[in-house]
Design an enzyme around this catalytic site. Structure first.
Site, PDB file in Angstrom:
ATOM      1  CG  LEU A 222      -1.770  -1.363   1.510  1.00 17.34           C
ATOM      2  CD1 LEU A 222      -2.246  -1.445   2.920  1.00 17.34           C
ATOM      3  CD2 LEU A 222      -2.899  -1.416   0.452  1.00 17.34           C
ATOM      4  NE  ARG A 225      -3.780   3.505   2.892  1.00 22.13           N
ATOM      5  CZ  ARG A 225      -4.525   2.741   2.407  1.00 22.13           C
ATOM      6  NH1 ARG A 225      -4.678   2.718   0.999  1.00 22.13           N
ATOM      7  NH2 ARG A 225      -5.724   1.952   2.987  1.00 22.13           N
ATOM      8  CG  ASP A 253      10.564  -4.698  -8.599  1.00 22.29           C
ATOM      9  OD1 ASP A 253       9.646  -5.550  -8.652  1.00 22.29           O
ATOM     10  OD2 ASP A 253      10.943  -4.066  -9.780  1.00 22.29           O
TER      11      ASP A 253
END
Ligand code: ADP
Length: 316
Positions: A222, A225, A253
């Protein structure tokens, strides 16, 4: 016990031009700045995992161009096992052409080049290293038939697959059931679930839907977040570390590569998520794809020095 992480995926040469504004059709911008770095989701994840302390092999296909020898040299310097990085002589390696304008607008064009030569036949030739795998990691920048072929082999050999479904494109969703760890960001989750994924409730609902498709562990990243994970027995929300982000390229990644390392070391789900959050938080404080992946020492020191709100882990 096996601990080898085998990343099967893409590598790219990234050619980046930064300018105050993007050109109009037919216009020439004459004062851009130029950078050349190495990227490609597969290579980024392999390098991220190796620097995070993993025993990593990379299965990939490169081409024949001026940038490729340095790319291979970098893989060696990062300690990757590249016995099964194949080289085609009649095509260039994958290239990404990026124009970054003001206000974060960009034009991006990818020429997959040799990445699309990573055929099931080359996977057959990579069997010696696949047989050593404790975990396989794939993304979605190589041919569809190769991804499906690897899923079938991994199932037959009982090797868990982490699948980072990125970039999002249509795929036979029955393969989600062959995934041990499915990692997606909000956009990819929305693509797979056919619903908006923004609020906490929507994130959890999307994770449940992906779990119902058969993934054993679902992780939705997220951005700043943090991340949300759902397994059969546990759901965990980890906040992101607070850092001064300058470039979020390859954050996902580095998250995948470092999470795989933590899992193959036997860390708990919460500790693995925290390790991956730390690695990707360091990554966003640096510019470029592979240059920004942190080392194990940097990750461990960062975790020791930085406070992060407690993760919410609920046993279900
Ligand atoms: P992707 O690059 O695939 O879109 P995300 O943007 O969700 O992935 O980022 C992956 C992970 O990187 C996040 O779960 C978070 O842990 C970390 N991360 C991303 N952006 C930030 C940020 N601004 N500050 C701290 N951590 C970040």
């Amino acid at each position: 016990m096996k601990n080898k992480i085998v990343v099967i995926g893409s590598s790219n040469v990234d050619l980046i031009m930064k300018m105050d504004r993007l050109p109009e059709k037919g216009e020439t911008i004459t004062d851009a700045g130029f950078f050349q770095v190495y990227g490609g989701k597969g290579a980024n994840q392999a390098v991220g995992a190796a620097r995070a302390g993993g025993n990593v092999a990379f299965v990939n296909c490169v081409g024949n161009d001026a940038y490729t020898p340095q790319m291979l040299e970098n893989f060696r310097n990062d300690g990757l096992d590249i016995r099964f990085v194949f080289q085609e002589t009649d095509i260039a390696s994958g290239h990404a052409l990026v124009m970054i304008g003001g206000e974060g607008n960009n034009y991006l064009s990818v020429a997959p080049g040799a990445n699309y030569k990573l055929t099931p036949e080359l996977i057959d030739r990579s069997m010696p290293v696949i047989d050593e795998a404790a975990m396989i990691i794939m993304q979605y920048e190589i041919p569809v038939e190769t991804i499906k072929y690897v899923f079938r082999i991994a199932e037959a050999k009982d090797i868990p697959v982490m699948w980072n479904f990125a970039p999002a494109r249509s795929f036979d969703l029955s393969y989600v059931a062959k995934t041990a760890i499915l990692v997606v960001n909000e956009t990819e989750a929305a693509f797979l679930c056919g619903q908006q994924v923004e609020t906490d409730e929507e994130v959890e609902l999307a994770a449940k839907k992906l779990q119902e498709l058969g993934a054993s562990l679902v992780i939705i990243t997220l951005g700043k977040r943090g991340a949300f994970a759902l397994s059969a027995i546990e759901k965990v929300a980890v906040p992101a570390f607070k850092v001064n982000a300058v470039d979020t390229t390859s954050a996902g990644d580095v998250f995948c590569g470092s999470f795989a390392v933590a899992q193959t070391e036997g860390k708990s789900l919460t500790d693995s998520l925290r390790f991956a959050s730390a690695a990707s938080a360091i990554c966003v404080t640096r510019i470029g794809a592979q240059p920004s992946a942190p080392t194990r020492k940097e990750i461990d020191e960062f975790i020791g020095n930085n406070y992060v709100e407690k993760s919410h882990s609920i046993v279900i």
